[in-house]
Scaffold this active site. Sequence first.
Site, short mmCIF file in Angstrom:
data_model
loop_
_atom_site.label_atom_id
_atom_site.label_comp_id
_atom_site.label_asym_id
_atom_site.label_seq_id
_atom_site.Cartn_x
_atom_site.Cartn_y
_atom_site.Cartn_z
N LEU A 142 96.93 79.21 57.31
CA LEU A 142 95.55 80.44 57.63
C LEU A 142 95.81 81.46 56.77
O LEU A 142 96.68 81.94 56.33
CB LEU A 142 96.10 80.60 59.20
CG LEU A 142 95.75 80.19 60.48
CD1 LEU A 142 96.22 80.83 61.58
CD2 LEU A 142 94.16 79.78 60.57
N ASP A 143 94.62 81.89 56.17
CA ASP A 143 94.68 82.97 55.18
C ASP A 143 95.15 84.20 56.03
O ASP A 143 95.24 84.39 57.32
CB ASP A 143 93.00 83.23 55.08
CG ASP A 143 92.52 82.30 54.07
OD1 ASP A 143 93.28 81.51 53.48
OD2 ASP A 143 91.19 82.33 54.10
N PRO A 144 95.68 85.16 55.18
CA PRO A 144 96.42 86.32 55.86
C PRO A 144 95.44 86.98 56.84
O PRO A 144 95.94 87.57 58.09
CB PRO A 144 96.74 87.35 54.58
CG PRO A 144 96.93 86.11 53.57
CD PRO A 144 95.66 85.24 53.84
N VAL A 179 93.31 85.74 58.68
CA VAL A 179 92.97 85.13 60.08
C VAL A 179 94.05 85.11 60.96
O VAL A 179 95.01 84.79 60.44
CB VAL A 179 92.45 83.59 59.72
CG1 VAL A 179 92.07 82.87 60.64
CG2 VAL A 179 91.15 83.71 58.47
#
Length: 297
Positions: A38-40, A42
Amino acid sequence: MLNGIIVIDKDKGMTSADVVYHLRRALHIRKIGHAGTLDPEVTGVLPIAIGQATKLIELMHTRPKKYQGTGLFGYATDSYDIDGKVLKEKRLVMPFTVEEIQRGMNTFKGKIEQVPPIYSAVKVNGKHLYEYAREGIKVERPKRQVEIFQYDLLNDPSFDKEKGQESFDFEITCSKGTYVRSLVNDLGEKLDEPAVMTYLRRVASSGFDISQAVKLSEIEANPEKASELIQPIDAFFKDYETIDLPEGKWLKVKNGAGISLETNAKKVALRYNEKVKAIYEKKGKIYRPSLMLLQNE
């Protein structure tokens, strides 16, 4: 030792690797990995495999992921989200109707080719795309095939007449490797209006959903609760046909031997002492090992 999956509700600002690092420290266990970065920025479901469950990570990646998010018509950025540099602005004179937006979303359902955002971790010639972007180097981004199972509006969009912008909430179910912010950007291109993703939360992944998730801080505060919060390995195979092994066949399975089974299922979960110990796959008339979980206790 713990064996199973802890579903973390990741907070904004943390990387997936950060979560693994903190759990290793809190639980004093090295054998921990995550399934699905997961991107930071998100939030949401991040399945964490512990012990024997780390063997499931590749399988976990193959299961669909579900997201809920918000998009905005009115401007576009180089990263396709609000953290990027604004590339285009265009005021909406008239808002899109629900039908127009949904019709656009429907064109992306099924198997599609997707170009990843320039600010992404996809590698080209051994280098991340975001590294090229930061250096101002243009590079051809490789297309990848992904599958979109669902791309729908969650409610009526909201139009800000003063700003000339329209926001919309959406839900997407997709395969691994899908960039949701690309789908928002591409929807804008489809409707001939710049669009950007303003918010994203993963609500399901690898067969687990947000109702099963816990905050990392909860485990850090009470590490002993991990044994109560962990999902057993067997829970991952709830959709498999499960066969309880008699002693004779268990001895064969324990040694990795092929066995005959009275079933036509392509893959089966083999259980002994009420624990899944192996996944066997049909090869001709015989079932042979696909995944061994002998230490699943």
